[in-house]
Scaffold this active site. Sequence first.
Site, PDB file in Angstrom:
ATOM      1  N   SER A  39      -4.384 -20.856 -20.391  1.00 16.99           N
ATOM      2  CA  SER A  39      -4.377 -22.282 -20.739  1.00 16.99           C
ATOM      3  C   SER A  39      -3.378 -22.585 -21.841  1.00 16.99           C
ATOM      4  CB  SER A  39      -5.762 -22.720 -21.225  1.00 16.99           C
ATOM      5  OG  SER A  39      -6.661 -22.786 -20.165  1.00 16.99           O
ATOM      6  N   HIS A  70      -2.593 -25.757 -16.556  1.00 12.99           N
ATOM      7  CA  HIS A  70      -2.291 -24.666 -15.623  1.00 12.99           C
ATOM      8  C   HIS A  70      -1.405 -25.221 -14.512  1.00 12.99           C
ATOM      9  CE1 HIS A  70      -5.213 -21.424 -16.856  1.00 12.99           C
ATOM     10  NE2 HIS A  70      -5.661 -22.451 -17.550  1.00 12.99           N
ATOM     11  N   HIS A  92     -10.268 -19.624 -12.219  1.00 12.45           N
ATOM     12  CA  HIS A  92     -11.459 -19.349 -13.021  1.00 12.45           C
ATOM     13  C   HIS A  92     -12.698 -19.465 -12.141  1.00 12.45           C
ATOM     14  CE1 HIS A  92      -8.411 -21.283 -15.622  1.00 12.45           C
ATOM     15  NE2 HIS A  92      -8.816 -20.444 -16.559  1.00 12.45           N
ATOM     16  N   TYR A  94     -15.380 -20.787 -13.035  1.00 18.75           N
ATOM     17  CA  TYR A  94     -16.032 -22.092 -13.264  1.00 18.75           C
ATOM     18  C   TYR A  94     -15.469 -23.191 -12.374  1.00 18.75           C
ATOM     19  CZ  TYR A  94     -12.059 -23.352 -16.320  1.00 18.75           C
ATOM     20  OH  TYR A  94     -10.811 -23.602 -16.816  1.00 18.75           O
ATOM     21  N   GLU A  95     -14.306 -22.942 -11.760  1.00 27.49           N
ATOM     22  CA  GLU A  95     -13.769 -23.932 -10.826  1.00 27.49           C
ATOM     23  C   GLU A  95     -14.552 -23.927  -9.513  1.00 27.49           C
ATOM     24  OE1 GLU A  95      -9.202 -24.193 -10.913  1.00 27.49           O
ATOM     25  OE2 GLU A  95      -9.605 -22.274 -11.894  1.00 27.49           O
ATOM     26  N   ALA A 122      -6.575 -18.189 -23.487  1.00 29.41           N
ATOM     27  CA  ALA A 122      -6.977 -18.964 -24.658  1.00 29.41           C
ATOM     28  C   ALA A 122      -8.419 -18.583 -24.955  1.00 29.41           C
ATOM     29  CB  ALA A 122      -6.874 -20.454 -24.353  1.00 29.41           C
ATOM     30  N   MET A 220     -13.218 -17.811 -20.857  1.00 26.70           N
ATOM     31  CA  MET A 220     -13.768 -18.028 -19.516  1.00 26.70           C
ATOM     32  C   MET A 220     -12.902 -17.396 -18.429  1.00 26.70           C
ATOM     33  SD  MET A 220     -14.716 -22.045 -20.036  1.00 26.70           S
ATOM     34  CE  MET A 220     -15.406 -22.642 -21.600  1.00 26.70           C
ATOM     35  N   SER A 221     -12.180 -16.347 -18.768  1.00 24.42           N
ATOM     36  CA  SER A 221     -11.278 -15.758 -17.762  1.00 24.42           C
ATOM     37  C   SER A 221     -11.128 -14.266 -17.997  1.00 24.42           C
ATOM     38  CB  SER A 221      -9.901 -16.448 -17.860  1.00 24.42           C
ATOM     39  OG  SER A 221      -9.262 -16.116 -19.079  1.00 24.42           O
ATOM     40  N   ASN A 244      -9.316 -21.746 -31.330  1.00 25.56           N
ATOM     41  CA  ASN A 244     -10.325 -22.402 -32.166  1.00 25.56           C
ATOM     42  C   ASN A 244     -11.293 -21.348 -32.686  1.00 25.56           C
ATOM     43  OD1 ASN A 244     -11.095 -22.641 -29.072  1.00 25.56           O
ATOM     44  ND2 ASN A 244     -13.014 -22.476 -30.212  1.00 25.56           N
ATOM     45  N   HIS A 256     -11.201 -29.255 -24.592  1.00 21.82           N
ATOM     46  CA  HIS A 256     -10.035 -28.646 -23.947  1.00 21.82           C
ATOM     47  C   HIS A 256      -8.738 -29.058 -24.640  1.00 21.82           C
ATOM     48  CE1 HIS A 256      -8.033 -26.383 -20.869  1.00 21.82           C
ATOM     49  NE2 HIS A 256      -7.351 -27.425 -20.427  1.00 21.82           N
TER      50      HIS A 256
HETATM   51  N1  HPA Z   1     -15.276 -20.805 -25.876  1.00 19.82           N
HETATM   52  C1  HPA Z   1     -15.009 -20.429 -24.604  1.00 19.82           C
HETATM   53  N2  HPA Z   1     -13.806 -20.455 -24.082  1.00 19.82           N
HETATM   54  C2  HPA Z   1     -12.786 -20.851 -24.869  1.00 19.82           C
HETATM   55  C3  HPA Z   1     -12.994 -21.250 -26.202  1.00 19.82           C
HETATM   56  C4  HPA Z   1     -14.304 -21.217 -26.727  1.00 19.82           C
HETATM   57  O1  HPA Z   1     -14.558 -21.551 -27.900  1.00 19.82           O
HETATM   58  N3  HPA Z   1     -11.780 -21.597 -26.696  1.00 19.82           N
HETATM   59  C5  HPA Z   1     -10.874 -21.396 -25.694  1.00 19.82           C
HETATM   60  N4  HPA Z   1     -11.487 -20.943 -24.590  1.00 19.82           N
END
Ligand code: HPA
Length: 289
Positions: A39, A70, A92, A94-95, A122, A220-221, A244, A256
């Site tokens: 990402s 993406h 992903h 989650y998609e 990310a 998440m990947s 973050n 996001h």
């Molecule tokens: N949590 C899950 N996935 C993420 C995060 C997060 O804080 N930041 C970027 N991808």
Amino acid sequence: MSPVGAGAIGMFGDPGVAAALIRARAGGRTPRLGIVLGSGLGGLADLLEDAAAIPYAEIPGFPASTVPGHAGRFVVGELDGVTVACMQGRFHLYEGHAPALIRLPIRTFAALGVEALLLTNAAGSLRAEAGPGSLMLITDHLNFMWTNPLVGPNDDAWGERFVGLEDAYDPALRARLRALADGLGIRLHEGVYCGLLGPLFETPAEIRAYRTLGADAVGMSTVPEVIVARHAGLRVAAISAITNLAVGMSDVPIDHEQTLRGAAIAAEDLTRLVRAFVASFASGQGSDA
Ligand code: HPA
């Protein structure tokens, strides 16, 4: 290493067909390294020269990318004299994709003949000292996706039924990235990546639990891709761009957009490090330790 043909055709497309199309569009070049850009990190693919960019929609079996940030293209090109293949955007769970779909892009890299795979993502940091914009070399993972892409009948042409994940993140490639980062003056944290299904960000209680269990970053990947790559015997290195601090660790709301902002900051160092890593494949280190 590219067992294309009998047994390779599954419900989710044929890596041999996908690789043949990509190779043809790339003028027959064999990439030395496969790179997955996470990402907000896809800009690296724009640096490739003599690039052939193939939208996923044109590759049999590849779904379109649905996530902002993406681009959804396979790009083969030259970076500092080394042929690389990049996924500019990934799939992903989650998609809504079946976990087994993740076999297709990773086995496509293998069928293209890459020597190793570099995965980027990310991620949120569970360590206060690894703040937004910093990089973390993944040393190991926790799979909290509750599934994985090898569930189902095993395709013996690609790998064995039972897969060991000790040293899944190749120690020699890790050492090389560490040395390169040190040489470039880039601070490279190291830690355990906790792969979560998403698309939810975590609760503060979950983050406390994952920290207790040994996680240094959440995302998440990546985990499904590592599993498929190791099954196929591909060497893997992976780097998280920390976008973050995890939920509960700061007052900055997690969304996001924040992920993409943090990725943009991390992308600068990541690009320098990835370039140096790619260049190391030209100087003959690629097939060594
Ligand atoms: N949590 C899950 N996935 C993420 C995060 C997060 O804080 N930041 C970027 N991808």
